[in-house]
Design an enzyme around this catalytic site. Structure first.
Site, PDB file in Angstrom:
ATOM      1  N   TYR A  30      -5.589  11.523  -0.977  1.00 16.91           N
ATOM      2  CA  TYR A  30      -6.453  12.570  -1.519  1.00 16.91           C
ATOM      3  C   TYR A  30      -6.556  12.445  -3.032  1.00 16.91           C
ATOM      4  CZ  TYR A  30      -2.438  15.245  -3.284  1.00 16.91           C
ATOM      5  OH  TYR A  30      -1.326  15.643  -3.987  1.00 16.91           O
ATOM      6  N   ARG A  49      -8.047   5.691  -9.002  1.00 21.57           N
ATOM      7  CA  ARG A  49      -6.737   5.963  -8.387  1.00 21.57           C
ATOM      8  C   ARG A  49      -6.887   6.120  -6.878  1.00 21.57           C
ATOM      9  NH1 ARG A  49      -3.237  10.962 -10.527  1.00 21.57           N
ATOM     10  NH2 ARG A  49      -4.867  12.119  -9.431  1.00 21.57           N
ATOM     11  N   ARG A  97      -2.057   8.758  19.842  1.00 23.37           N
ATOM     12  CA  ARG A  97      -0.908   8.761  18.931  1.00 23.37           C
ATOM     13  C   ARG A  97      -0.076   7.486  19.078  1.00 23.37           C
ATOM     14  NH1 ARG A  97       4.378   9.938  18.434  1.00 23.37           N
ATOM     15  NH2 ARG A  97       5.034  10.898  16.469  1.00 23.37           N
ATOM     16  N   HIS A  99       2.189   4.886  16.111  1.00 25.96           N
ATOM     17  CA  HIS A  99       2.449   4.802  14.671  1.00 25.96           C
ATOM     18  C   HIS A  99       1.637   3.736  13.937  1.00 25.96           C
ATOM     19  CE1 HIS A  99       5.696   7.299  15.975  1.00 25.96           C
ATOM     20  NE2 HIS A  99       6.201   7.417  14.768  1.00 25.96           N
ATOM     21  N   LYS A 144      -1.124   8.548  -3.701  1.00 25.07           N
ATOM     22  CA  LYS A 144      -1.456   9.974  -3.625  1.00 25.07           C
ATOM     23  C   LYS A 144      -1.731  10.309  -2.161  1.00 25.07           C
ATOM     24  CE  LYS A 144      -3.757  13.562  -6.343  1.00 25.07           C
ATOM     25  NZ  LYS A 144      -2.597  14.380  -6.678  1.00 25.07           N
ATOM     26  N   GLU A 176       9.482  12.654 -11.959  1.00 28.46           N
ATOM     27  CA  GLU A 176       8.340  13.526 -12.280  1.00 28.46           C
ATOM     28  C   GLU A 176       8.682  14.918 -11.766  1.00 28.46           C
ATOM     29  OE1 GLU A 176       4.797  12.290 -10.156  1.00 28.46           O
ATOM     30  OE2 GLU A 176       5.913  11.933  -8.316  1.00 28.46           O
ATOM     31  N   LEU A 200       3.726   9.468  -9.490  1.00 29.81           N
ATOM     32  CA  LEU A 200       2.272   9.381  -9.388  1.00 29.81           C
ATOM     33  C   LEU A 200       1.712   9.062 -10.778  1.00 29.81           C
ATOM     34  CD1 LEU A 200      -0.025   9.925  -7.254  1.00 29.81           C
ATOM     35  CD2 LEU A 200      -0.486  11.944  -8.643  1.00 29.81           C
TER      36      LEU A 200
END
Ligand SMILES: Cc1ncc(COP(=O)(O)O)c(C=O)c1O
Length: 285
Positions: A30, A49, A97, A99, A144, A176, A200
């Site tokens: 995101y 990014r 589903r 992985h 991110k 961070e 990040l």
């Protein structure tokens, strides 16, 4: 108004499958683009990014930058606030589903906006409270990712302690904070942890470093020890929505004299100046 998979609609009408890998695995990335006076700030950097995050999880970018720019523009126009956080998210899409990343899925693309409220004058005057916690997150904090459970757990611990942020340390070094980058000041020199897989790469972090360089404010980008964090004269957190926010209490103890320091105040003012200048500049295609 939001955007989901090709359509604009009210958020109440937006539906995704329970088998979306974003829902099942947090398999998505995101961005949050701050928007002032309906103009996105550093959009090119946010999109760059985004591309890095997509590459890291081997997800093809579903849009060109021109298309992203158009979608962001339409979300800004379709929402009531002058200043907005434009949130955009891409997940790998819907699959049985399993992985391992399936190939050939249609990614889920979602954009929404919320009002952007920067720290109040009152908070900027007193500074905010933070706690220091061990950084137990994974080793790819440079992505991110929407998988933010660690960040959520840490932020919740901070909130329960009456604090705005959790500042994180790993093996004796500052990384961070749960949703921001961290700068410290010691004897007039600003210290910032270098970019690595442990943090990040903040867009605001980059703006702050440009400001430090551009104004010849002494600074060093290098690992910062926990002891340096704890004995700092000033601590600030930076993010798109917090901008440059002084932290004046760490684990209940005052940082320096317990009020925002001169270097942070100056950088905050320079950040506001820079923002105003960028927002006045002509819009480029
Ligand atoms: C973990 C983390 N670090 C740093 C940041 C700051 O990034 P930016 O300045 O691009 O908002 C964020 C932003 O939300 C974040 O979630």
């Amino acid at each position: 108004m939001i955007y989901l998979n090709g359509e604009f609609m009210p958020i109440e009408h937006a539906k995704i499958s329970v088998l979306d890998r974003g829902f099942i695995f947090g398999d998505g990335v995101y961005e949050v683009v701050p928007t002032y006076s309906r103009r996105p700030f550093r959009l090119a950097e946010h999109l760059a990014r985004l591309q890095t995050s997509l590459d890291a999880i081997r997800l093809a970018n579903p849009n060109t930058n021109a298309k992203w720019s158009e979608l962001v523009g339409r979300i800004i126009a379709g929402n009531p606030w002058e200043d907005q956080n434009v949130y955009l998210q891409i997940t790998r899409g819907v699959a049985r589903r399993d992985h391992a990343f399936p190939t050939g899925l249609k990614p889920t693309v979602f954009l929404m906006a919320t009002e952007l409220v920067t720290p109040s004058a009152e908070l900027l005057k007193t500074g905010a409270r933070a706690i220091v916690l061990p950084d137990f997150r994974w080793l790819r904090c440079d992505i991110k990712s929407t998988s933010l459970l660690g960040n959520c757990m840490l932020r919740t611990q901070a909130a329960e302690a009456g604090c705005t942020e959790a500042i994180l340390v790993r093996e004796g070094e500052l990384t961070e904070a749960s949703a921001s980058n961290v700068f410290v000041v010691k004897n007039g020199t600003v210290l910032a942890p270098p970019k690595s897989h442990l943090i990040l790469p903040g867009i605001t972090y980059d703006v702050v470093l440009e400001i430090l360089r551009g104004n010849a404010i002494p600074h060093e980008v290098r690992p910062v020890r926990e002891s340096e964090l704890r004995s700092a004269d000033e601590v600030w957190v930076t993010s798109s929505s917090r901008e440059v926010l002084p932290i004046t209490t760490l684990d209940g103890k005052p940082v320096g004299p317990g009020k925002p320091g001169p270097v942070g105040l100056r950088v905050h003012a320079l950040y506001q100046q820079y923002k105003a200048q960028v927002m006045r500049a002509p819009v480029h295609a």
